[in-house]
Scaffold this active site. Structure first.
Site, PDB file in Angstrom:
ATOM      1  N   GLY A 503       0.775  -1.225   0.000  1.00  0.00           N
ATOM      2  CA  GLY A 503       0.000   0.000   0.000  1.00  0.00           C
ATOM      3  C   GLY A 503       0.806   1.274   0.000  1.00  0.00           C
ATOM      4  O   GLY A 503       0.262   2.359  -0.208  1.00  0.00           O
ATOM      5  N   CYS A 508       5.794  -3.406   2.814  1.00  0.00           N
ATOM      6  CA  CYS A 508       5.541  -4.600   3.621  1.00  0.00           C
ATOM      7  C   CYS A 508       5.105  -5.770   2.752  1.00  0.00           C
ATOM      8  O   CYS A 508       5.290  -6.930   3.123  1.00  0.00           O
ATOM      9  CB  CYS A 508       4.468  -4.308   4.670  1.00  0.00           C
ATOM     10  SG  CYS A 508       4.958  -3.079   5.894  1.00  0.00           S
ATOM     11  N   GLY A 509       4.513  -5.476   1.591  1.00  0.00           N
ATOM     12  CA  GLY A 509       4.111  -6.529   0.662  1.00  0.00           C
ATOM     13  C   GLY A 509       5.245  -7.038  -0.213  1.00  0.00           C
ATOM     14  O   GLY A 509       5.029  -7.913  -1.054  1.00  0.00           O
TER      15      GLY A 509
END
Length: 584
Positions: A503, A508-509
């Site tokens: 996002g 973090c992804g």
């Protein structure tokens, strides 16, 4: 550093016999000659921190230019909220009153992260996400049921996510409930301590540890010991609670490199040396909004018994010498850059119990030509008569009823254990072969958590997104599912394509390791209207030939994304348009 030395069983009892005996599996690596360390002044090598009243603080002489988070730590030791029961008093104060005071506001928004509590002020005012410690991603049915009972009380606000660090995060938590939740976690053998902010994050290992016929080494004992050491058996360990920034560690247990060693601050890579089993060390891998870097060799090998002390020595070097100014330059790789690999290595040597560290071994045990395996569906274990079953959890989101059902399945068909993966999925191990068919007939596996998901769903990962996270620019989880479903309808591919959504630039992804990555941003559509969009990344690789992907196209409006990705799948991944497939 106080000596911490653990005797492991004879190496061959850890090693897979096939790996230990087969010379064809050994991969010899050329060890480069050490590069001389840059000249450093004595002042630069003086530790920036000192211990006062049991906790580490930045020394007065080094406080000029420190970042706001460091000032918050100086203003009040975060671990006192746990180690001295400060949370008990904090939880009794009405939230509106807490928000009026700057000190209390710093508690709520910063210091509570040391207890694993993240206040999402923008999107869930007064509610927290709680992150756990779950070494090697292994959880029990009792633990899962307890977490389900916690989130269930929060209704639509309560849910759980599997993270890209093989971990649980639960959502909807309110502050008055925290003391009771912490006690409940302890009773089922869980903790949330030191899981956020400037601490060591969840220790990652092989999700098939101990059950895989092809594993190199069982990672569970190492990860359990590391986690116990870092948190002092979940009591809190001030030796490692004031790092300059967050820090990640993993132990590699299979040729598949499920643990993603190249994006960890410290990765233990299995290797033998003169007949002894141990690990070569990689250091410095990290993601951030301004820079991403792959881990590099430290030119160091440690025997199995020295995994814990070597980790402690590296952490101490980072704690003592790491930069504490601009938060974008405080990860460990920045220190390695400054000191040089050899200079950083020498600082680690100083902090080893015997002030010694062997050079790396060329007897690497990783088969670098190994093709990474798919863990979905049913697979035989090394234990005769048992299988593990890999389940797809769409973008890692789990509700309370789902958790209760997973716990039931683990008890009824397995050994009461669940394994989480860094791709946000779940494995049920130790299923008797005679029960596999019945397990596959369970409605949860037919309707929601599929053992054989659609091919483009297999590699789908998504961070929390702006549904709950105040850092996120765009919504990710629901959008990732919707876009992927549309792509499945339009394009046929023969191999999984790993698509990751994040996002915001904090990534973090982990979009940089994806085949196709989507990083949230705001952009303008064709009419000049500001809308949610993504920067598209291509070419990330995992495994032995890992490398980070690059930006392919910036500022793509989310509403225009599907046609672009269809073209990418056709041009870059051998996809075929389903219309054409039907015509053929």
């Amino acid at each position: 550093m106080s000596a911490f030395h653990v005797k492991f069983p004879v190496p061959n009892s850890f090693l897979n016999p096939m790996t230990a005996m087969s010379s064809t599996r050994l991969y010899a690596t050329t060890v480069p000659a050490p590069v001389p360390a840059p000249e450093m002044t004595a002042d630069r090598l003086e530790p920036r921190v000192e211990k006062k009243d049991g906790y580490y603080v930045v020394k007065e002489k080094f406080r000029a230019g420190i970042n706001p988070q460091e000032k918050v730590k100086i203003g009040g030791e975060p671990m006192k909220l746990f180690m001295e029961n400060g949370i008990e008093d904090l939880a009794k104060i009405p939230f509106e009153e807490l928000d009026k005071s700057k000190d209390y506001k710093d508690d709520v928004d910063v210091r509570l992260k040391w207890l694993g509590l993240f206040h999402r002020r923008k999107h869930q005012y007064g509610r927290f996400m709680m992150r756990l410690k779950l070494p090697n991603g292994i959880t029990t049915s009792a633990q899962t049921r307890f977490l389900a009972s916690v989130i269930k009380q929060y209704g639509e606000h309560g849910c759980a996510d599997i993270t890209t660090r093989q971990n649980w995060q639960i959502r909807g938590v309110t502050l008055p409930d925290v003391p009771t939740i912490l006690k409940g976690l302890d009773e089922v053998g869980l903790t949330s301590i030191q899981s956020g902010m400037d601490n060591v994050r969840n220790a990652v290992g092989n999700p098939l540890a101990g059950i895989d016929p092809h594993e190199i080494v069982d990672t569970r004992p190492y990860l359990n010991l590391l986690s116990q050491f870092i948190t002092s058996n979940s009591r809190g360990n001030p030796e490692f609670t004031n790092l300059p920034r967050k820090w990640n560690v993993c132990v590699i247990g299979s040729h598949d490199l499920y643990e993603h060693p190249h994006i960890n601050d410290l990765a233990y890579m299995p290797a033998t040396k003169n007949g002894r089993f141990g690990f070569n060390l990689l250091v410095g891998g990290f993601f951030s909004a301004k820079r991403c870097a792959e881990a590099i060799p430290l030119d160091a090998w440690v025997p199995a018994d020295d995994v814990v002390p070597s980790c402690g020595a590296i952490l101490e070097a980072f704690r003592d010498l790491g930069f504490r100014g601009n938060r974008q330059k405080t990860r460990m790789m920045w220190l390695i850059d400054e000191l040089g690999v050899e200079g950083f290595r020498s600082e680690v040597v100083k902090r080893m119990p015997n002030q010694a560290l062997e050079r790396s071994s060329n007897e690497d045990l990783i088969d670098h030509k190994w093709e990474r395996r798919d863990y979905f569906g049913v697979h035989p274990q090394k234990q005769e008569g048992l299988s593990f079953v890999g389940l797809h959890v769409p973008v890692g989101r789990v509700l309370a009823d789902d958790m209760d059902q997973l716990a039931r399945l683990a008890d009824e068909y397995g050994s009461g254990e669940l394994r989480l993966t860094v791709e946000q999925n779940i494995i049920i191990p130790n299923v008797q072969n005679s029960k596999v068919e019945a397990l596959l007939e369970e409605s949860l596996l037919k309707e929601k958590f599929l053992p054989e998901p659609p091919i483009l769903m297999k590699g789908l990962v998504a961070c929390t997104g702006n549904q709950f996270c105040g850092q996120a620019i765009i919504e990710t989880k629901a959008r990732a599912l919707k876009v992927t479903e549309e792509l499945e309808r339009l394009v046929s591919v023969t191999h999984p394509v790993r698509m990751h959504w994040t996002g915001c630039p904090n990534t973090c992804g982990q979009v940089q390791v994806a085949d196709i990555g989507f990083m949230g941003c705001m952009t303008k559509d064709q009419n000049g209207k500001v809308v949610e969009g993504v920067d598209v990344f291509l070419g990330g690789r995992i495994g032995s030939d890992s490398h980070l992907g690059d930006v392919y196209k910036k500022g793509v409006p989310c509403k225009d994304l599907v046609p672009l990705v269809v073209d990418i799948l056709v041009d870059k991944f051998g996809g075929v348009l389903r219309e054409r497939e039907e015509e053929d």
